[in-house]
Design a protein around this motif. Structure first.
Motif, short mmCIF file in Angstrom:
data_model
loop_
_atom_site.label_atom_id
_atom_site.label_comp_id
_atom_site.label_asym_id
_atom_site.label_seq_id
_atom_site.Cartn_x
_atom_site.Cartn_y
_atom_site.Cartn_z
N LYS A 111 1.00 -1.37 0.32
CA LYS A 111 0.32 -0.05 -0.42
C LYS A 111 0.71 1.70 -0.37
N ARG A 112 1.88 1.44 0.57
CA ARG A 112 2.89 2.19 1.25
C ARG A 112 3.08 2.84 -0.41
N ILE A 113 3.94 1.41 -1.66
CA ILE A 113 4.11 2.02 -2.56
C ILE A 113 3.37 2.35 -3.35
N ALA A 114 2.28 1.82 -3.33
CA ALA A 114 0.97 2.00 -4.18
C ALA A 114 0.49 3.96 -4.10
N LYS A 115 0.68 4.05 -3.12
CA LYS A 115 0.30 5.62 -2.73
C LYS A 115 1.61 6.49 -2.74
N LEU A 116 3.20 6.21 -3.05
CA LEU A 116 3.68 6.89 -3.77
C LEU A 116 3.93 7.11 -5.09
N GLN A 117 3.58 5.97 -5.80
CA GLN A 117 3.04 6.05 -7.31
C GLN A 117 2.12 6.57 -7.21
N ARG A 118 0.91 6.80 -7.09
CA ARG A 118 -0.58 7.64 -6.93
C ARG A 118 -0.17 8.60 -7.08
N ASP A 119 0.59 8.99 -6.19
CA ASP A 119 1.31 10.88 -5.85
C ASP A 119 2.61 10.90 -6.75
N GLU A 120 2.97 10.30 -7.62
CA GLU A 120 4.27 10.38 -8.86
C GLU A 120 3.43 10.20 -9.98
N ALA A 121 2.15 9.88 -9.86
CA ALA A 121 1.11 10.22 -10.91
C ALA A 121 0.57 11.60 -11.09
N ASN A 122 0.33 11.57 -10.00
CA ASN A 122 -0.30 12.83 -9.25
C ASN A 122 0.68 14.10 -9.60
N ASN A 123 2.13 14.02 -9.72
CA ASN A 123 2.70 15.31 -9.68
C ASN A 123 3.13 15.59 -7.76
N LYS A 124 3.03 14.83 -6.90
CA LYS A 124 2.83 15.28 -5.98
C LYS A 124 3.89 14.53 -5.19
N LYS A 125 4.71 13.72 -5.32
CA LYS A 125 5.93 12.77 -5.26
C LYS A 125 6.90 13.76 -4.64
N SER A 126 7.43 13.92 -3.75
CA SER A 126 9.37 14.94 -3.27
C SER A 126 10.00 13.68 -2.89
N TYR A 127 11.11 14.65 -2.80
CA TYR A 127 12.53 14.05 -1.86
C TYR A 127 12.79 13.51 -1.00
N LEU A 142 -3.17 6.45 -12.20
CA LEU A 142 -2.92 5.61 -11.35
C LEU A 142 -2.92 4.14 -12.42
N ARG A 143 -4.44 4.13 -12.70
CA ARG A 143 -4.65 2.87 -13.28
C ARG A 143 -4.92 3.59 -14.70
N GLU A 144 -5.13 5.29 -15.19
CA GLU A 144 -5.65 4.93 -16.46
C GLU A 144 -6.66 4.27 -17.20
N PHE A 145 -7.65 4.59 -16.69
CA PHE A 145 -8.70 3.66 -17.15
C PHE A 145 -8.84 4.70 -18.91
N GLU A 146 -8.35 6.18 -18.18
CA GLU A 146 -8.35 6.42 -20.26
C GLU A 146 -7.91 5.95 -21.26
N THR A 147 -7.00 5.39 -20.68
CA THR A 147 -6.74 4.73 -22.36
C THR A 147 -7.45 3.12 -22.93
N PRO A 164 -1.94 -0.72 -16.09
CA PRO A 164 -0.73 -0.10 -16.88
C PRO A 164 0.45 -1.08 -16.42
N ASP A 165 1.04 -1.13 -17.41
CA ASP A 165 2.36 -2.32 -17.14
C ASP A 165 3.33 -1.48 -15.99
N ILE A 166 3.37 -1.78 -15.05
CA ILE A 166 4.21 -1.17 -14.09
C ILE A 166 4.01 -2.51 -13.11
N PRO A 167 5.54 -2.08 -12.15
CA PRO A 167 5.60 -3.81 -11.15
C PRO A 167 4.74 -3.66 -10.15
N LEU A 168 3.66 -2.32 -10.28
CA LEU A 168 2.41 -2.40 -8.88
C LEU A 168 1.85 -3.85 -9.20
N PHE A 169 1.57 -3.25 -10.92
CA PHE A 169 -0.05 -3.93 -11.12
C PHE A 169 0.07 -5.22 -11.83
N ASN A 170 1.74 -5.76 -12.28
CA ASN A 170 2.22 -6.72 -12.83
C ASN A 170 2.73 -7.60 -11.67
#
Length: 370
Positions: free
Chosen positions: A111-127, A203-208, A273-279
Motif C-alpha cells: 500500500k505504501r508503494i501504491a501511494k507513492l506511485q499515485r502521488d507520482e502520477a499526480n505530481n505530488k511525490k517529493s524528495y 495511476l490506473r489510466e482508465f482513459e486508455t 498499466p505495465d508497472i511493477p505495482l500491477f504486474n
C-alpha cells in the motif's frame, strides 16, 4: 487442535473476500482460529460469532494487552499472524518470547508503494517521500526477517519490493472458493457487456481503455462501471461524449451487490498499466469475475501469462489503446456462447491451481513444519 490468531488491518464490515474463505472457512479445518478486526466506532472489546474479535482502532498498537485484559490467554496460541500493518507486527514480535507463539506476516498489497506511485502520477511525490520510503523499507525488511514465516500475495511482490527479505516465504495468492460459485446470468441483449469494478484514478489510466472503446466501429457494447469513486468516474466520462449511451455507472456497496452485477456481464475489464505495482499479482476482482464464470480481458504480463492462456481462458493484451482496441474487436465478433466458454474454461483453470481449500491445506503444512 492448535490455536491461530490472525490480526487483520481491516474494519469488521469491510470486504473480506480473501480473509473469509481462507481464514474463516478452510483453515479452520486445521486450526482453531480467532480473527481480530478493528472498529472506528466501538469503544470496547467485543467477541462475536465465536471467532471474531472487535477492538477499537485506537487500541490497535496494544492489541495483545487488550486480549490479556479480556481473559484471553495468549500462551494458548501456537501462531500469531499480522496482516499488512508493520507497527502492529513490531509490537507482536516484542512479546513473542513471553508467550512462545510463532509469528507470520501477511502482505496482501504494497500500500505504501501504491501511494507513492499515485502521488507520482499526480505530481505530488517529493524528495522527502523517496527518503522516507527507503527508511521504512529498511525497517519493514528487518521486522519481516525477524518473523518465522512471510506470506506475500506473490513471490514477485517480495522480489520487487522486499528483495532483502530472507525469512521463509510461503505465497498466498488471491483465489476462488470452490464451494461458492455463481451462475453467469445471460442477459437478453445482443451487445457485449464489459464490466469494470474497483478504483479509478490517474495511476490506473482508465482513459486508455476508454480511448480504445472510442475507436471501435461497432457500437454493440456496454461498459458497466462499479466504483467507490462515482464523482471521479463522471468527470472522466465527460471527456467521452460519444460513449455516453454505452456506459452505465453503479456503486455496489456490498459483496452481494457486486456479484449480482458481475453475473449479468459478459466480460470483465482488468487491463492495467505495465508497472511493477500491477504486474506482481492478480487482482482479487479477477477472482470475483471468474467465480461467476465471467471471462476477463487483462494485461499481458508474466503473472497473468503464468495462469491464463490467451483466447482460451482469458484475453491478454498490452496496455495501449491500439492493442486494446484490436482485442475488443475480436471479442465483440465472438458469439455469446464462445465468450461464455472462455469464462467456463478460466474458472476450471483457477479451480485447479488457485482455490482456497488447496491453499489452506498447503499453508497448514508449512506452519506445522516451522
Amino acid at each position: 487442535m492448535q490455536k491461530f490468531l490472525y490480526i487483520t488491518d481491516q474494519d469488521e464490515y469491510s470486504d473480506n473476500s480473501f480473509i473469509g474463505p481462507l481464514f474463516e472457512k478452510y483453515l479452520t479445518k486445521h486450526f482453531n482460529i480467532d480473527i481480530i478486526y478493528f472498529s472506528k466506532f466501538k469503544t470496547s472489546f467485543e467477541k462475536k460469532d465465536n471467532n471474531k474479535i472487535i477492538i477499537p482502532v485506537s487500541e490497535k498498537l496494544s492489541v495483545l494487552e487488550v486480549l490479556n485484559n479480556n481473559g484471553i490467554d495468549l500462551k494458548e496460541y501456537t501462531y500469531v499472524a499480522v496482516r499488512n500493518d508493520t507497527k502492529i507486527l513490531k509490537e507482536v514480535l516484542k512479546r513473542r518470547g513471553a508467550y512462545g507463539f510463532k509469528v507470520a506476516f501477511r502482505l496482501s498489497f504494497p500500500k505504501r508503494i501504491a501511494k507513492l506511485q499515485r502521488d507520482e502520477a499526480n505530481n505530488k511525490k517529493s524528495y522527502f517521500d523517496i527518503i522516507s520510503n527507503k527508511i521504512q523499507l529498511h525497517q519493514e525488511t528487518s521486522l519481516i526477517n525477524d518473523c518465522d514465516i512471510f506470506l506475500p500475495t506473490t513471490r514477485k511482490m517480495r522480489d520487487n519490493y522486499l528483495k532483502d527479505v530472507k525469512t521463509r516465504t510461503f505465497v498466498i495468492p488471491s483465489a476462488i472458493d470452490p464451494e461458492v460459485l455463481h451462475e453467469n446470468i445471460q442477459h437478453e441483449g445482443e451487445e457485449k457487456r464489459f464490466f469494470y469494478a474497483g478504483t479509478l484514478d490517474k495511476l490506473r489510466e482508465f482513459e486508455t481503455v476508454l480511448d480504445a472503446f472510442s475507436l471501435l466501429a461497432s457500437g454493440s457494447f456496454k461498459i458497466m462501471i462499479s466504483t467507490k469513486d462515482p464523482e471521479y468516474a463522471q468527470n472522466l466520462l465527460e471527456k467521452y461524449p460519444n460513449l455516453k449511451a454505452n456506459i452505465e455507472i453503479y456503486n455496489a456497496t456490498t459483496k452481494d451487490e457486486l456479484l449480482d452485477l458481475i453475473a449479468k456481464a459478459d466480460i470483465g475489464l482488468s487491463i492495467l498499466p505495465d508497472i511493477p505495482l500491477f504486474n506482481t499479482s492478480t487482482p482479487v476482482k479477477i477472482m470475483d469475475y471468474y467465480s461467476s464464470a465471467v471471462p476477463c480481458i487483462m494485461s499481458k504480463n508474466d503473472n497473468n501469462l503464468s495462469i491464463f492462456d490467451d483466447n482460451k481462458t482469458a484475453w491478454l493484451c498490452d496496455f495501449d489503446k491500439d492493442s486494446i482496441k484490436t482485442k475488443l474487436e475480436e471479442i465483440i465478433r465472438l458469439s455469446k456462447e464462445e465468450v461464455a466458454l472462455v469464462g467456463v474454461e478460466g474458472q476450471h483453470r483457477l479451480l485447479d491451481i488457485r482455490n482456497y481449500e488447496r491453499i489452506a491445506d498447503d499453508l497448514a503444512h508449512q506452519l506445522n513444519i516451522l
